[in-house]
Design a protein around this motif. Structure first.
Motif, PDB file in Angstrom:
ATOM      1  N   ASP A  84     -69.655 -24.294  50.380  1.00 37.51           N
ATOM      2  CA  ASP A  84     -69.545 -22.852  50.149  1.00 37.51           C
ATOM      3  C   ASP A  84     -68.118 -22.400  49.863  1.00 37.51           C
ATOM      4  OD1 ASP A  84     -68.316 -23.041  52.609  1.00 37.51           O
ATOM      5  OD2 ASP A  84     -69.793 -21.841  53.696  1.00 37.51           O
ATOM      6  N   GLY A  85     -67.171 -23.364  49.824  1.00 32.98           N
ATOM      7  CA  GLY A  85     -65.787 -23.046  49.505  1.00 32.98           C
ATOM      8  C   GLY A  85     -64.882 -22.822  50.698  1.00 32.98           C
ATOM      9  N   ARG A  86     -65.454 -22.782  51.915  1.00 34.64           N
ATOM     10  CA  ARG A  86     -64.657 -22.569  53.120  1.00 34.64           C
ATOM     11  C   ARG A  86     -63.958 -23.865  53.516  1.00 34.64           C
ATOM     12  NH1 ARG A  86     -65.957 -23.551  58.337  1.00 34.64           N
ATOM     13  NH2 ARG A  86     -68.106 -24.041  57.675  1.00 34.64           N
ATOM     14  N   THR A  87     -62.684 -23.789  53.918  1.00 32.97           N
ATOM     15  CA  THR A  87     -61.906 -24.954  54.340  1.00 32.97           C
ATOM     16  C   THR A  87     -61.625 -24.873  55.829  1.00 32.97           C
ATOM     17  OG1 THR A  87     -60.868 -25.225  52.168  1.00 32.97           O
ATOM     18  CG2 THR A  87     -59.762 -26.249  54.038  1.00 32.97           C
ATOM     19  N   GLN A  88     -61.889 -25.982  56.533  1.00 32.38           N
ATOM     20  CA  GLN A  88     -61.693 -26.061  57.977  1.00 32.38           C
ATOM     21  C   GLN A  88     -60.740 -27.218  58.285  1.00 32.38           C
ATOM     22  OE1 GLN A  88     -63.141 -23.979  60.440  1.00 32.38           O
ATOM     23  NE2 GLN A  88     -61.576 -25.023  61.660  1.00 32.38           N
ATOM     24  N   SER A  89     -59.849 -27.025  59.263  1.00 30.87           N
ATOM     25  CA  SER A  89     -58.895 -28.060  59.656  1.00 30.87           C
ATOM     26  C   SER A  89     -59.338 -28.739  60.939  1.00 30.87           C
ATOM     27  CB  SER A  89     -57.495 -27.458  59.849  1.00 30.87           C
ATOM     28  OG  SER A  89     -56.961 -27.037  58.616  1.00 30.87           O
ATOM     29  N   TYR A  90     -59.039 -30.057  61.037  1.00 40.50           N
ATOM     30  CA  TYR A  90     -59.390 -30.864  62.205  1.00 40.50           C
ATOM     31  C   TYR A  90     -58.186 -31.721  62.596  1.00 40.50           C
ATOM     32  CZ  TYR A  90     -64.094 -29.572  60.665  1.00 40.50           C
ATOM     33  OH  TYR A  90     -65.200 -28.873  60.273  1.00 40.50           O
ATOM     34  N   GLY A  91     -58.115 -32.068  63.877  1.00 40.09           N
ATOM     35  CA  GLY A  91     -57.011 -32.881  64.367  1.00 40.09           C
ATOM     36  C   GLY A  91     -55.931 -32.041  64.990  1.00 40.09           C
ATOM     37  N   ASP A  92     -54.823 -32.708  65.335  1.00 42.57           N
ATOM     38  CA  ASP A  92     -53.720 -31.993  65.995  1.00 42.57           C
ATOM     39  C   ASP A  92     -52.667 -31.494  65.013  1.00 42.57           C
ATOM     40  OD1 ASP A  92     -52.453 -34.323  65.236  1.00 42.57           O
ATOM     41  OD2 ASP A  92     -52.000 -35.012  67.269  1.00 42.57           O
ATOM     42  N   GLY A  93     -52.919 -31.658  63.713  1.00 46.63           N
ATOM     43  CA  GLY A  93     -51.991 -31.142  62.703  1.00 46.63           C
ATOM     44  C   GLY A  93     -50.820 -32.049  62.413  1.00 46.63           C
ATOM     45  N   SER A  94     -50.749 -33.210  63.055  1.00 48.14           N
ATOM     46  CA  SER A  94     -49.620 -34.109  62.821  1.00 48.14           C
ATOM     47  C   SER A  94     -49.809 -34.868  61.513  1.00 48.14           C
ATOM     48  CB  SER A  94     -49.481 -35.092  63.984  1.00 48.14           C
ATOM     49  OG  SER A  94     -50.646 -35.884  64.113  1.00 48.14           O
ATOM     50  N   GLY A  95     -48.709 -35.120  60.836  1.00 49.18           N
ATOM     51  CA  GLY A  95     -48.756 -35.890  59.595  1.00 49.18           C
ATOM     52  C   GLY A  95     -49.237 -35.061  58.422  1.00 49.18           C
ATOM     53  N   PRO A  96     -49.133 -35.626  57.226  1.00 43.58           N
ATOM     54  CA  PRO A  96     -49.566 -34.905  56.028  1.00 43.58           C
ATOM     55  C   PRO A  96     -51.082 -34.708  56.038  1.00 43.58           C
ATOM     56  CG  PRO A  96     -49.022 -37.189  55.490  1.00 43.58           C
ATOM     57  CD  PRO A  96     -48.592 -36.963  56.900  1.00 43.58           C
ATOM     58  N   PRO A  97     -51.565 -33.570  55.556  1.00 45.60           N
ATOM     59  CA  PRO A  97     -53.004 -33.311  55.565  1.00 45.60           C
ATOM     60  C   PRO A  97     -53.742 -34.162  54.526  1.00 45.60           C
ATOM     61  CG  PRO A  97     -51.865 -31.541  54.436  1.00 45.60           C
ATOM     62  CD  PRO A  97     -50.796 -32.429  55.018  1.00 45.60           C
TER      63      PRO A  97
END
Length: 414
Positions: free
Chosen positions: A30-43
């Motif tokens: 549907d075009g929605r973007t969700q992030s997972y993890g602790d944010g470390s390192g390049p996505p």
């Protein structure tokens, strides 16, 4: 509620539990973007284009990821497939997946003997699935000698050609060859090992394969090399051979034998090997407990194949009556080999596309990449077993492998 929508919360929960470190971004259909993890390192950005893929990823994630990539239901920004697989493997834990996935994994492991029952008929069919597609494909990414197994990087900066030559030389040293000996090459591929041993060491080699393509190419190479008097290539199952042979070599074939047949395999090696003979078995192996075979690899790449753990091979070896004179474990050599193959594959991608459709190209690239990750991020390595009937059929130390001098052996009284 649409089919994909009802699986989205399940998938979201599964990925949130799985990815604890690193940074994974998923763009949903549907075009929605969700992030997972602790944010470390390049996505790493994973894009899901088809709502139907969500259900598949929730039920059979390993198979669905490969199929989704092949079918372009899944893409990765900048085609960073290796980065995605590395991120997943570094976070992979059994408890991160729903119970039904763990049950399916246990079931695949429990029934592996049935799946890997490689009869003479099924073994030939399984070999044809992978090796009889086209020699032209393999010529695009293999070395000049068409060695389709792990190279030996004695020096980190070696070219693929040099590393494959070093592999053959290392194996020849372990075989302790003398001119005129009868050598058996089980799973001889396109004949490179047989040609090298006959030409450089003066032995007579019988090579066996179940691949029609490999048979034709190997025989042509033997004729062109003028070695027809020293090299014979046969289309036959190793179980139908009779001996004895002074030396036996088998490179990259044990992976196709299957768990139910390890006893048959090593018993046959024992029966074919002369009393004072030496065998060298080179195989991919796991430096960890046995696990279920990858369903994607089984379905698309190596049906009937399996990467054994040491604990699965040793009982069959012990019962064969053979002495295990030496076991050597190669770490990361196959990862380096595969990276050479994938780089050469990518460099020749236009020629590959002239032979096959986009789905096949993506399948093959996924195969090479997932194998790189297996050797870099999982407990996968290469084992070399040096076997004999006599405990002193080979030198008592490995010094001879590096001195360039093969010592005279003084066999104990029989």
């Amino acid at each position: 509620m649409k089919g994909g929508d009802m699986w989205e919360p399940v998938f979201d929960t599964m990925i949130r539990r799985l990815i604890q470190t690193g940074h994974l971004q998923i763009t949903y259909p549907d075009g929605r973007t969700q992030s997972y993890g602790d944010g470390s390192g390049p996505p790493v950005l994973l894009i899901l284009h088809d709502p139907k893929i969500l259900r598949a990823l929730c039920l059979t994630p390993e198979l669905a990821l490969g199929e989704g990539y092949m079918n372009r239901q899944i893409t990765i920004k900048n085609d960073a497939l290796g980065d995605l697989l590395r991120l997943v493997l570094r976070n992979r834990r059994p408890d991160a997946f729903p119970f039904w996935i763990r049950i399916l994994d246990r079931a695949r492991f429990a029934f592996r003997n049935l799946v890997q029952r490689n009869t003479a008929h099924s073994a030939k069919s399984n070999v044809a699935h992978h090796y009889d597609i086209s020699d032209d494909l393999y010529r695009l990414f293999l070395d000049d000698d068409m060695q389709y197994s792990c190279a030996y990087f004695a020096d980190d900066g070696m070219s693929l050609n040099d590393a494959q030559s070093a592999k053959k030389s290392h194996i020849a040293q372990k075989l302790l060859l003398s001119p005129g000996q009868q050598v058996l090459d089980i799973g001889c591929g396109w004949g490179g090992m047989a040609l090298t041993l006959a030409r450089d060491y003066g032995v007579k080699v019988t090579g066996v394969t179940l691949s029609e393509n490999q048979l034709e190419t190997a025989r042509t190479r033997v004729t062109q090399a003028g070695l027809s008097d020293r090299v014979t290539i046969r289309l036959m199952d190793y179980r139908d051979l009779t001996g004895p042979f002074d030396r036996i070599v088998s490179v990259g074939m044990l992976e196709h034998v299957g768990v139910p047949h390890y006893r048959d395999y090593f018993d046959k090696i024992s029966a074919l090997l002369a009393p004072d003979g030496v065998a060298l078995i080179h195989t991919i192996g796991r430096c960890g407990p046995p696990i279920a075979h990858s369903p994607w690899i089984h379905k698309y790449i190596f049906p009937g194949g399996y990467v054994p753990s040491m604990s699965e091979l040793v009982p069959a070896l012990e019962r064969s009556g053979l002495w295990t004179c030496d076991i050597e474990v190669w770490r990361l050599h196959y990862a380096k080999t595969l990276r050479h193959w994938r780089n050469r594959f990518d460099a020749q991608i236009d020629q590959v596309r002239a032979l096959y459709d986009d789905r096949f190209v993506r399948m093959w690239r996924y195969y090479l990449t997932v194998c790189i990750m297996a050797f870099e991020e999982q407990q996968q390595a290469v084992f070399q077993f040096q076997l004999s009937h006599q405990r002193d059929a080979v030198p008592l130390t490995r010094d001879y492998l590096y001195s360039g001098h093969i010592p005279r052996l003084h066999h104990a009284a029989q």
